[in-house]
Design a protein around this motif. Structure first.
Motif, PDB file in Angstrom:
ATOM      1  N   GLU A 222       0.897  -1.130   0.039  1.00  0.00           N
ATOM      2  CA  GLU A 222      -0.064   0.172  -0.003  1.00  0.00           C
ATOM      3  C   GLU A 222       0.808   1.264   0.108  1.00  0.00           C
ATOM      4  O   GLU A 222       0.547   2.308  -0.555  1.00  0.00           O
ATOM      5  CB  GLU A 222      -0.893   0.050   1.075  1.00  0.00           C
ATOM      6  CG  GLU A 222      -1.787  -0.991   1.228  1.00  0.00           C
ATOM      7  CD  GLU A 222      -2.895  -1.021   2.418  1.00  0.00           C
ATOM      8  OE1 GLU A 222      -2.518  -0.269   3.256  1.00  0.00           O
ATOM      9  OE2 GLU A 222      -3.791  -1.998   2.463  1.00  0.00           O
ATOM     10  N   GLN A 223       2.009   1.324   0.449  1.00  0.00           N
ATOM     11  CA  GLN A 223       2.778   2.218   0.748  1.00  0.00           C
ATOM     12  C   GLN A 223       3.867   2.321  -0.618  1.00  0.00           C
ATOM     13  O   GLN A 223       4.886   2.978  -0.566  1.00  0.00           O
ATOM     14  CB  GLN A 223       3.857   2.229   2.068  1.00  0.00           C
ATOM     15  CG  GLN A 223       2.809   2.380   3.140  1.00  0.00           C
ATOM     16  CD  GLN A 223       3.549   2.102   4.398  1.00  0.00           C
ATOM     17  OE1 GLN A 223       4.550   1.640   4.425  1.00  0.00           O
ATOM     18  NE2 GLN A 223       2.650   1.970   5.781  1.00  0.00           N
ATOM     19  N   ASN A 224       3.545   1.303  -1.419  1.00  0.00           N
ATOM     20  CA  ASN A 224       4.505   1.274  -2.722  1.00  0.00           C
ATOM     21  C   ASN A 224       6.054   0.860  -2.366  1.00  0.00           C
ATOM     22  O   ASN A 224       6.915   1.552  -3.305  1.00  0.00           O
ATOM     23  CB  ASN A 224       4.497   2.735  -3.549  1.00  0.00           C
ATOM     24  CG  ASN A 224       2.988   2.837  -4.195  1.00  0.00           C
ATOM     25  OD1 ASN A 224       2.471   1.926  -4.600  1.00  0.00           O
ATOM     26  ND2 ASN A 224       2.610   4.231  -3.909  1.00  0.00           N
ATOM     27  N   GLN A 225       6.311   0.267  -1.239  1.00  0.00           N
ATOM     28  CA  GLN A 225       7.568  -0.390  -0.939  1.00  0.00           C
ATOM     29  C   GLN A 225       7.640  -1.609  -1.400  1.00  0.00           C
ATOM     30  O   GLN A 225       8.887  -2.123  -1.220  1.00  0.00           O
ATOM     31  CB  GLN A 225       7.667  -0.013   0.557  1.00  0.00           C
ATOM     32  CG  GLN A 225       7.724   1.534   1.069  1.00  0.00           C
ATOM     33  CD  GLN A 225       7.717   1.565   2.714  1.00  0.00           C
ATOM     34  OE1 GLN A 225       7.602   0.458   3.209  1.00  0.00           O
ATOM     35  NE2 GLN A 225       7.868   2.660   3.050  1.00  0.00           N
ATOM     36  N   PHE A 226       6.715  -2.516  -1.859  1.00  0.00           N
ATOM     37  CA  PHE A 226       6.948  -3.654  -2.248  1.00  0.00           C
ATOM     38  C   PHE A 226       5.879  -4.096  -3.321  1.00  0.00           C
ATOM     39  O   PHE A 226       4.685  -3.651  -3.376  1.00  0.00           O
ATOM     40  CB  PHE A 226       6.587  -4.619  -0.916  1.00  0.00           C
ATOM     41  CG  PHE A 226       7.327  -6.009  -1.118  1.00  0.00           C
ATOM     42  CD1 PHE A 226       8.697  -6.163  -0.805  1.00  0.00           C
ATOM     43  CD2 PHE A 226       6.495  -7.184  -1.586  1.00  0.00           C
ATOM     44  CE1 PHE A 226       9.310  -7.374  -1.054  1.00  0.00           C
ATOM     45  CE2 PHE A 226       7.044  -8.367  -1.854  1.00  0.00           C
ATOM     46  CZ  PHE A 226       8.586  -8.653  -1.479  1.00  0.00           C
ATOM     47  N   ARG A 227       6.406  -4.671  -4.292  1.00  0.00           N
ATOM     48  CA  ARG A 227       5.947  -5.130  -5.408  1.00  0.00           C
ATOM     49  C   ARG A 227       4.399  -6.159  -5.300  1.00  0.00           C
ATOM     50  O   ARG A 227       4.883  -7.229  -4.583  1.00  0.00           O
ATOM     51  CB  ARG A 227       6.619  -5.676  -6.664  1.00  0.00           C
ATOM     52  CG  ARG A 227       7.674  -4.660  -7.223  1.00  0.00           C
ATOM     53  CD  ARG A 227       8.357  -5.276  -8.436  1.00  0.00           C
ATOM     54  NE  ARG A 227       7.428  -5.712  -9.310  1.00  0.00           N
ATOM     55  CZ  ARG A 227       7.346  -5.017 -10.600  1.00  0.00           C
ATOM     56  NH1 ARG A 227       8.230  -4.213 -10.847  1.00  0.00           N
ATOM     57  NH2 ARG A 227       6.544  -5.444 -11.605  1.00  0.00           N
TER      58      ARG A 227
END
Length: 503
Positions: A331-336
């Protein structure tokens, strides 16, 4: 195949306490059945054979042998009947000849019974008579059966609780090389064992989730050791310990001249793990740009070394581990998200130690055994008071922290039992963190145990802070989360005048 219980029992049989209890058991059965001699045969699981451990006469004369005893009768009974009434006139003549030759007396009848622990056979008890005319009657056989059953219960309750931690492992059929994590009897632990037995043989990816110190790497090795890849490499890659600029070349390798300093070809971690298992620890720390390349490798089973053009195909099973919430990271665009679903084929959650309170005594016992051997100590156990404190501690460092605390306690302790005085101050929870004089926290009358003392301190702090948990936590010198954990644990009311307050 030998079981952990069989192996542990065999390795600990030299313990005088165990042998003394066994000899007392055999002597009691010998006396009550009016036999002339009792024998204990020990099963050696490593070599699949039997040893005559000791004999005891009706007058109490004890003799230790500890010698190999090859006998087809024992093997036959071990594989079929568990209890037989035999005499020298039947098919067991060879058995009586060996016994009589070894002991120097002629015996003509005996009762031979296996003895078990938790359903596992670890030996035989045999009681013998000399007089040819005095064979064992059916009534005597039934009496001996009951005494054997009683003896098994006594042995289990008095000496062998230390072996209980292996019973669930044996039931699962899982092979273990390390057991720091794989100990327990809690429902959660049993579910994890079921998961391992189901997924070990599969080539699919596994995602291990849990806080630091819960044993993710040991569990990954356990899965590998129970797979068809057990004799192939197990390669650990710590994604958080390798600098971002070097991680790609560490994973996939590089060709000579790929960058400044690349004076020769280097084989990457994945290539080293070919036909085996690659363990990606702290996968949540992997940079986004490298996650895309990892996803492609998992899907295609092929890659190119850094600076190379040749496509290399390999067969590697991926086990990943994280202490992060990857769904939040997505959700925080830190993991695909696509990589998450590729890794999350078989998810296993390892609960923190504070959620496995019933397993804490088993871990303590294991660590005491481990550090007795490593430190040359003779610690026998832990006091009830110290155990209470350890069972009610929050364990932010989980199993790793517990092992460190037991090691420390055994180093500084001067007694053969771990006591509260051997434990660090943080273990005492609220009691160890109160910054105000104790008289400010006057307790309820009748508070007689540590948990009542702690509960009273929390209740008084909440009352004095008008049930404001942030202020109460500050007053007690602990975090608000720690206070909320204790409130829930001790079922403390957090209402003032029947009105909900801050939670």
């Amino acid at each position: 195949m030998k079981t952990i219980l069989e192996e542990k029992f065999y390795n600990n049989i030299s313990n005088p306490l165990i042998e003394n209890l066994l000899s007392s058991t055999v002597k009691t059965i010998t006396d009550m059945s009016e036999a002339d001699k009792g024998i204990f045969f020990l099963y050696n699981p490593s070599e699949d054979r039997y040893e005559l451990l000791f004999t005891i006469d009706k007058d109490g004369t004890y003799k230790h042998y500890g010698i190999q005893f090859d006998d087809d009768t024992l093997k036959f009974i071990f594989q079929s009947n568990s209890f037989v009434n035999i005499d020298s006139g039947d098919k067991y003549q060879e058995h009586f000849d060996k016994i009589s030759s070894l002991l120097g007396k002629r015996f003509y009848s005996s009762i031979l019974s296996e003895i078990k622990f938790n359903g596992y056979k670890f030996g035989f008890i045999e009681i013998l008579r000399i007089a040819p005319s005095k064979k064992f009657t059916e009534t005597e056989v039934q009496i001996v059966k009951k005494m054997i059953n009683f003896a098994e219960s006594t042995l289990k309750g008095s000496v062998f609780p230390s072996l209980q931690r292996f019973s669930e492992i044996d039931k699962s059929g899982i092979k273990l090389d390390q057991i720091d994590f794989v100990i327990g009897k809690s429902p959660t632990f049993r579910e994890i064992l079921k998961s391992i037995s189901k997924i070990a043989k599969s080539p699919s990816a596994v995602l291990l989730m849990g806080e630091s110190g819960t044993g993710k790497e040991i569990l990954a090795k356990t899965i590998h050791n129970n797979s068809d890849r057990a004799n192939r490499p197990f390669v650990r890659i710590n994604c958080s310990a390798i600098p971002e600029t070097l991680l790609e070349s560490e994973l996939f390798g590089y060709e000579k001249g790929a960058f400044t300093g690349a004076v020769s070809r280097k084989i990457g971690k994945f290539e080293l793990a070919d036909k085996g298992t690659a363990f990606l620890d702290e996968i949540g720390e992997m940079p986004l740009n490298l996650q895309a390349k990892l996803l492609n490798f998992i899907q295609e089973k092929e890659f190119e070394r850094v600076g190379g053009t040749k496509t290399i195909k390999i067969d590697v099973r991926i086990i990943a581990a994280t202490n992060k919430n990857l769904e939040e990271a997505i959700e925080q665009n830190q993991f695909r998200e696509d990589l998450y679903y590729r890794l999350n084929v078989f998810p296993i959650y390892l609960p923190p130690l504070r959620e496995r309170a019933e397993d804490i005594p088993l871990f303590i016992e294991y660590f005491i055994e481990k550090y007795n051997e490593e430190l040359g100590k003779k610690v026998k156990g832990i006091s009830d008071e110290a155990l209470f404190l350890l069972k009610n501690y929050n364990w932010p460092g989980n199993i790793r922290e517990l092992g460190n605390i037991i090691e420390r306690a055994m180093v500084i302790g001067s007694k053969d039992v771990i006591t509260p005085q051997d434990l660090p101050h943080e273990i005492f929870g609220i009691l160890g963190k109160v910054r105000k004089p104790a008289k400010e926290f006057s307790l309820r009358e009748g508070a007689s145990s540590l948990w009542e003392v702690e509960k009273g301190i929390i209740e008084r702090a909440l009352q004095e802070c008008n049930y404001n948990q942030s202020l109460a936590a500050k007053k007690l010198g602990i975090s608000r989360n720690h206070l909320r954990y204790r409130i829930k644990k001790w079922n403390i009311s957090i209402k003032n005048n029947n009105k909900p307050v801050e939670s």
